[in-house]
Every structure is written in structure tokens, then in C-alpha cells.
Design a protein around this motif. Sequence first.
Motif, short mmCIF file in Angstrom:
data_model
loop_
_atom_site.label_atom_id
_atom_site.label_comp_id
_atom_site.label_asym_id
_atom_site.label_seq_id
_atom_site.Cartn_x
_atom_site.Cartn_y
_atom_site.Cartn_z
N LEU B 408 0.83 -1.01 0.06
CA LEU B 408 -0.01 0.07 0.12
C LEU B 408 0.83 1.24 0.00
O LEU B 408 2.12 1.30 0.34
CB LEU B 408 -0.68 0.12 1.31
CG LEU B 408 -1.70 -0.99 1.71
CD1 LEU B 408 -2.42 -0.59 2.91
CD2 LEU B 408 -2.84 -1.35 0.73
N VAL B 409 0.16 2.29 -0.50
CA VAL B 409 0.95 3.61 -0.12
C VAL B 409 0.02 4.63 0.49
O VAL B 409 -1.06 4.50 0.46
CB VAL B 409 1.35 4.37 -1.58
CG1 VAL B 409 2.73 3.32 -2.14
CG2 VAL B 409 0.40 4.43 -2.62
N PRO B 410 0.52 5.50 1.18
CA PRO B 410 -0.27 6.44 1.96
C PRO B 410 -0.67 7.70 1.24
O PRO B 410 -0.08 8.12 0.15
CB PRO B 410 0.66 6.98 2.92
CG PRO B 410 2.00 7.05 2.15
CD PRO B 410 1.99 5.78 1.29
N CYS B 411 -1.33 8.75 1.74
CA CYS B 411 -1.60 9.80 1.23
C CYS B 411 -1.63 10.88 2.58
O CYS B 411 -2.00 10.39 3.40
CB CYS B 411 -2.81 10.09 0.12
SG CYS B 411 -4.32 9.82 0.97
N GLN B 412 -1.95 12.25 2.05
CA GLN B 412 -2.21 12.99 3.28
C GLN B 412 -3.58 13.66 2.95
O GLN B 412 -3.75 14.24 1.73
CB GLN B 412 -0.97 14.30 3.15
CG GLN B 412 0.41 13.90 3.67
CD GLN B 412 0.43 13.68 5.06
OE1 GLN B 412 -0.57 14.34 5.96
NE2 GLN B 412 1.57 12.93 5.73
N LEU B 413 -4.50 13.90 3.71
CA LEU B 413 -5.82 14.30 3.48
C LEU B 413 -6.01 15.39 4.79
O LEU B 413 -6.10 14.82 5.67
CB LEU B 413 -6.76 13.42 3.51
CG LEU B 413 -6.88 12.29 2.29
CD1 LEU B 413 -7.86 11.59 2.29
CD2 LEU B 413 -7.09 13.33 1.14
N ALA B 414 -6.04 16.65 4.54
CA ALA B 414 -6.27 17.55 5.53
C ALA B 414 -5.40 17.34 6.64
O ALA B 414 -5.78 17.18 7.83
CB ALA B 414 -7.78 17.40 6.08
N GLY B 415 -4.08 17.20 6.47
CA GLY B 415 -3.15 16.93 7.52
C GLY B 415 -2.80 15.67 8.01
O GLY B 415 -2.34 15.50 9.10
N LYS B 416 -3.84 14.72 7.74
CA LYS B 416 -4.02 13.61 8.11
C LYS B 416 -3.24 12.47 7.39
O LYS B 416 -3.30 12.46 6.14
CB LYS B 416 -5.37 12.85 8.74
CG LYS B 416 -6.11 13.70 9.60
CD LYS B 416 -7.39 13.01 9.92
CE LYS B 416 -7.91 13.66 11.26
NZ LYS B 416 -9.24 13.40 11.70
#
Lengths: 453, 453
Positions: B408-416
Motif C-alpha cells: 500500500l502507499v499513503p496519502c495526506q488528507l487535511a493534515g492526516k
Amino acid sequence: MMDPTEFRRRGKEMVDYVADYLENIEKRQVYPDVEPGYLRSLIPNEAPEEPESYEDVIRDVERVIMPGITHWHSPYFYAYFPTANSFPSMLADMLCGAIGCIGFSWAASPACTELETVMMDWLGKMLKLPEDFLAGTEGQGGGVIQGTASEATLVALLAARSRIIKLIQDEHPERSEADITSKLVAYSSEQAHSSVERAGLIGGVRMKKIPTDNKFAVRGQALSKMLREDRDAGLMPFFLCATLGTTASCAFDYITELGPLCKAEKIWMHIDAAYAGSAFICPEFRPLLDGVEILLISIRINGSWSTLIVQQCGLVTDYRHWQIPLGRRFRSLKMWFVFRMYGLKGLQAYIRKHVGLAKEFESLVQADQRFEISAEVVLGLVCFRLKGSNDLNETLLKRINNARKIHLVPCQLAGKFVLRFAVCARTTELHHVQEAWSHISQLSSKLLQEQSH
Amino acid sequence: MMDPTEFRRRGKEMVDYVADYLENIEKRQVYPDVEPGYLRSLIPNEAPEEPESYEDVIRDVERVIMPGITHWHSPYFYAYFPTANSFPSMLADMLCGAIGCIGFSWAASPACTELETVMMDWLGKMLKLPEDFLAGTEGQGGGVIQGTASEATLVALLAARSRIIKLIQDEHPERSEADITSKLVAYSSEQAHSSVERAGLIGGVRMKKIPTDNKFAVRGQALSKMLREDRDAGLMPFFLCATLGTTASCAFDYITELGPLCKAEKIWMHIDAAYAGSAFICPEFRPLLDGVEILLISIRINGSWSTLIVQQCGLVTDYRHWQIPLGRRFRSLKMWFVFRMYGLKGLQAYIRKHVGLAKEFESLVQADQRFEISAEVVLGLVCFRLKGSNDLNETLLKRINNARKIHLVPCQLAGKFVLRFAVCARTTELHHVQEAWSHISQLSSKLLQEQSH
């Protein structure tokens, strides 16, 4: 839907189809008979709702596709320049398709990035490039496979543009990027490929064409004069694209003169050797690249790939920063298969054979008093014409292409309409070249006879 | 050197190798164990002088290449977004390699240009695009296959840049291109893919990021506010790249609001639907594209290809003017094979299956109180996280990827810090998704237990 079992069967049939196609390619008419718009009426207006069978699709290859193909790998194809294809590269391509990874970062598929770095070093060594063009284990240089030759030039130009803007802003932080860009000038030969001009358009910088000498090559003096004038006019020269092996006539700019000039003037020098570059793996042609040692920042070479090798760029990790697209196929697999299964000697032999065939064609032309050779024959391209008017030569070319036996394209050299005979296909042998010449000779006799009436 | 007879044999072996690879891909570890630099020591430092045998080369595929591959087509691969591959497209690719033509102009291989025009119309119809996006027999629109998605955005931006410069110079011939360019502003969502920002850098124009709402989407109001401010500051808005299906969370900009605004302000609106676009061939997802009717100039969609469909561009003849590179492979063959051998229904089923699997994963996450869903699940992507700190989630992702069972890879959403679970492979089935979830769940339990000590 096709399952692995059917793929095994159809894949093997396709291998045979491909082998049959290439083994018998000379029996196909090299240039198609179709008129623009031919294909639309042969197939439905929209995609089918239900799946169709493989048989239906493959049957349509001969009915719909083949009648509209210009057969680039036919031994009767002498147009443009060669686009390589070989059995090892096709095998590698199958594997590349199956792996189907997108190598935009190291982690996205490490082998994809790492094989490319090493293959570019192999190529750099085959070309005997100076050490600082190689990545090595801690090198500062390295290469990258670009999607096409045009992108290689564009990437070099964009890199040069960023570099000069940064250099100027370091000294004059108040100057805007737009202001600096508006003063930049890039240069290339008036004989350079159209993609070089396009790179300037895309990059939004002025691109000036340098006049060439009687060998269609750029000399130091010509560049030097333009640089002086442009600096006097307040412009900022920042990029030179020199060509080794122009598209029209395979002319070679004098990089031994241009290199020192660029070095003194701090201009990024890029060498476009898309066609001629691969020949530099032969010791007898390597002197054409002499001067690369002086100073040169980037160079591009086509094979069945397009590459850009650069100097002083830090260690490669993520190739996405080295190209326009983000995604990339595992293209270095093709180089690996080809380099290994041909070996350096096999690749040299391949080039020497093509050069030999061009020399053979040249001597056939020279032996015929009605014709003249229009530019020095250095590699696999012969530029020639009937002694006489441009109209006469245009008519001859039209008749050659209309006869559909061989396919050639023209060029303009010093205002003259010239026919280009480029040895292209892997399968071209001496007898094909002799046949091509006797065909041209016959059509010429007929044409000259008509004209004399 | 390999002759056609050996190619037949080796090609068939390669078909089996490819089929074996894909049939058994789940037995391979999805993400490799290698460290940066692993490959160089496994192969020689330079190309061999003499040809090597095919056996030597193919043996090295398992020894050198496979240990460094991230297997994008493994059912345990949930990273990034899918890159399509299918048996029909691999068969078409073999044919494409054999024909090996460079379709830079109609004459260079008529079938190559013509099939592409018709395939883009097929796609346009499958997407139910307005008539003026189609080429038809005398249409003004049409599509082109771009090498990659990033190029599609760049080409749209460059076209918009030329258009605005021409429009302004028609009225004010005294204004220079550099002067106009320095005032231009392009816009995209702050959630847009990095390639959009790159397109601005390459094109040398300002690119501003529009803030998004709580669904990570751009609303008309946000754009409208920026346009007003920028016009007041003397700048010239000229291009909007709206995203339908962002990379981070598959958010959809409000094109029904943005379209009329762009129309009123004479701004070129480009839709980047690289991931989500193919889903619009399903009637239930087509409403996501509503608003395209209003005004829109270009749209891009990825399949196993990347395409750019444009409106009002005149009849297509030479595709080289529609893209960055000059040369091009016969890529429409792949679309033709895939569209026909899947049929519209087969392609719809493919998309629905992936969306269904994502919904299944979403409900597994939702049933677990320790987790939260971070963005609406519309297509095949689920953004989720452990309720808790970013550090906690970063550690979880690290453990997931270190365990090498899934990727999996991550992302940033609204600082999270958020984990992205993208259904990618053709071979992913319900049990794989369930397995993946139970694996994530176990690693989470262990992590939370450790944290509570």
C-alpha cells in the motif's frame, strides 16, 4: 474473456504470425495503396457490446490493418531513417508488457530503475564517452531512456533553461523568471531536425538557426558571429543543440570548434546524434564524436530506444525527474536483451553492413553520369539526384513512390530537391540495393526519354 | 544471431513464461527485498563483446530482474492506482512491435493514424461525450493517445497557452509572447496530481492551487474568488485543470460549477480523469462526468493507454502535432483488441468488479471501531486510517509494507496521514481483499497492543 490457456494458444499463434510477417515482408508492397479515410468504413462505428472472438479480431488484421501499413522493416523501405526492431527486442518487449510496471520511482519497481542505470553505462562505455558521463557506483553522470528522440532534446533544453535561470537569479534575485526567459536564446543548425525547433516553442524560448557551410555543417565561426551579435543586442545565449548526423543529409556539425566556444561562453551544449550516434560504437566511426571530451553536457542516441546521457547530474534515483512523463515502461529490458544477444561485435557488424550497403549504392550512382551525389556519404544515407532541375527530380521521386516497389523520401539541400536513400531494414541485402538502383535507373531512363521529346 | 526459426521457438517459450508469470503471480512476494544498488553487482560492468545465448539471458531474468520487481499485477498489490494489462493488449503489443512503424504522419503508416482516430471515437462514444468531441467523418473534435497521463495534461496546457497568446496578440500585436506569458495563470486543485504542477513548470506559466472543500473537491466559489483577485492584480487566467478522481482520495471537482465559470471567463477547461475516467463507461458512474456538456475543451482518461480528447480542433491528419514526441508506436491496436475482446459489457463488468471489491473493503473497515474511513468511496479506492495519531498510522503502514504480504502507499488528507487501498490487479478476488483486511487488522491489533503498554 481470454484466460491464460487461451492466451498461451493465441500468443504462440501470434509469435508465428509475427515471424511469418517478418520473414515474408518483402512480398508485401512496401507502401500502401489506400486513400485518406480508408479505414473508417471497414470497421463498425462503435465498440461492440458483447465480446468478440480472437478469430474475428485477428482476421481483421489482414483485412483492415495490413492494407494501410507502410512496412518500415521491408528491405524495400529506404525512407526517413531506420527504426530498429530485432527478435531479441521483441522478446524483451513481451516480458516488459507482462511485468507491466510503471517505473516512476525506485520503489515502484527497483529493477526497472537499476537496470536502466547500468544499461546506460554499458551504452556510454560502448560509445567511449568520458568517465563523467557515466553513473558508475558514485558517478555524477548517467543516462536515461526517453520515450522518443524529440523528448530527449526537449528535456535537455528544459534542463538548460532551469540552470541558466537559477544561475542568473542567484546573482540577481530581483529578476523574474519571465524576464530572464524573454532574453534567452537557444541555437541549432539550420539543418537540425524540426523537433529541435519544437523544443524551443514548447519551452517558450527563442531558437535561432545557425547557417551551415558547404557540407551542411555548423562551424565555430558561424556560431561565434551570432553569439556576438546576440550579446550585443542584450540577449542571453544559453543552449546549443549541435547535430551529429542531420536528418536531411547526415551532416556533422564541427563539435571540436563548437565545444570550446560553448565552454567559454557557459552555454549548455547538447548533441543530437539520434541517427548517427549508434555508429560511434565502431572504432572507425568514433572519431565523428571527437570533441565530446572538451565539454558537453548531454547527448542523445537512438537505437530501438532513445536515450539521453548527461554529465554532472548527481546520482540517479527517480527517473521521473529526468523526463517529461511521470510513468515509464521497463524499456531497459530491450537494451539488455539486444546488447547481450548481439554482443558488441554483432552490433558493430549490423552498422557496418548498413554503411557498406550505402557505399555500394553510392558507387552505383556515381557510375551513372546522369546522376550526382548531393552530400558526403558517411553512414547509411545516400543523398542523390538527377543532374537537372528540381522539377525533374520531384517527378522522378513521385514515379518511384507511385510504382510502389521501393519507398524513398526527399530533402532540400541548398535549394536543391534531393532524393534520400537510407538503408533501413535489418533484412536489406546487397541484391535489394542493386534491385532498387536498377529500378530507379529504369524509371529515370523513361523519364529522361519523355523529357527529351 | 537469432533467426526467425529460433524466434518462433523462443517466442513461444516466452508466451509460456508470461502466462506462467501471470497465472502464478500471487505466489511471488509483491514488494521486493532488495536495497538500492542491488542490481549492479549482479551483472557485468559492460556489454559482452560476443553474442550470448538466449538461455543465458532468460536465466538472468529470474536471477537479476525478478528479485527487484514490484509486482503491479499481483492481487496483493493495492498501491498507487491500477495500470491495466490484459491478454488481448499483450497480443496487440506483440503485433505492434512487429509492425514497428513510427506513425508521425499519415503517410508514415496510414493504418496507424486512422485506427487511432476511430478508436478515440469509440472511446468518446463509450463515455457518451458530446458530439463535438468526436472526429467522425467531418467532425471538429477527436482524440489522441498520449504516451503517458502527464503528457496529456502538458499538451492541453501548451495548447491553451498558444491559444491565449494568439487571442491577445490578435488584439494587441505589440505585446510580446514573453510579456503575455509572464501574466498568465493556470489553476488546479490543491489535490491535483504532481504532474499538473510540472506541466506549469515546463510550460513556464504560473500554476495556482485552488483550496478544496471538506470532500477534497474544488467548488466554483473557490475558483471564482481566485479569478477575481488575480484579474484585479493584472494577471490573466487562461487554464483550469479540474480533476475527476484525485490521486489521493478519488475526489471529484464540481465541474457543473466550474464549467460555466470557465465559459464566462474564456478559460480553457481541461479535465484530468486519468483514474476515474474509464468508469464513466458504466451508466451508473456516468453522472460523475455531468457538466461536460456545458463547455470543456479537453479530457484525459487512462486505460492501458492515456488519451486526450479535444473539442473543436479540426480534422486530424498528422498526430505529431498533437503531442510532445514526434514518433509514436501503433498504440491504438491495443485499444482495438481490448475493446473488441472485452466488449463494452466486459469492460463495464471489469470496472464494477473493482468498485465492488473496494466497497467490500470499505465495509470491513467500517465494521471495525478502531478505524475510520477518510474519504467517500466512489470507485476502487478506499482511504482509511486507525483513529489516532499520524505517527500511529505511519507505523502501521511501515509494518504492512515491511511484512511484504501486501503493498500500500499513503496519502495526506487535511493534515492526516491516511492509508490508500486501491484495487489494482485484474486477478484480485474477494478472498484476496478479505485476506488483506485480516492481515491489516492483525498488524493493527499487535501495534495497538504494543502502544497500550
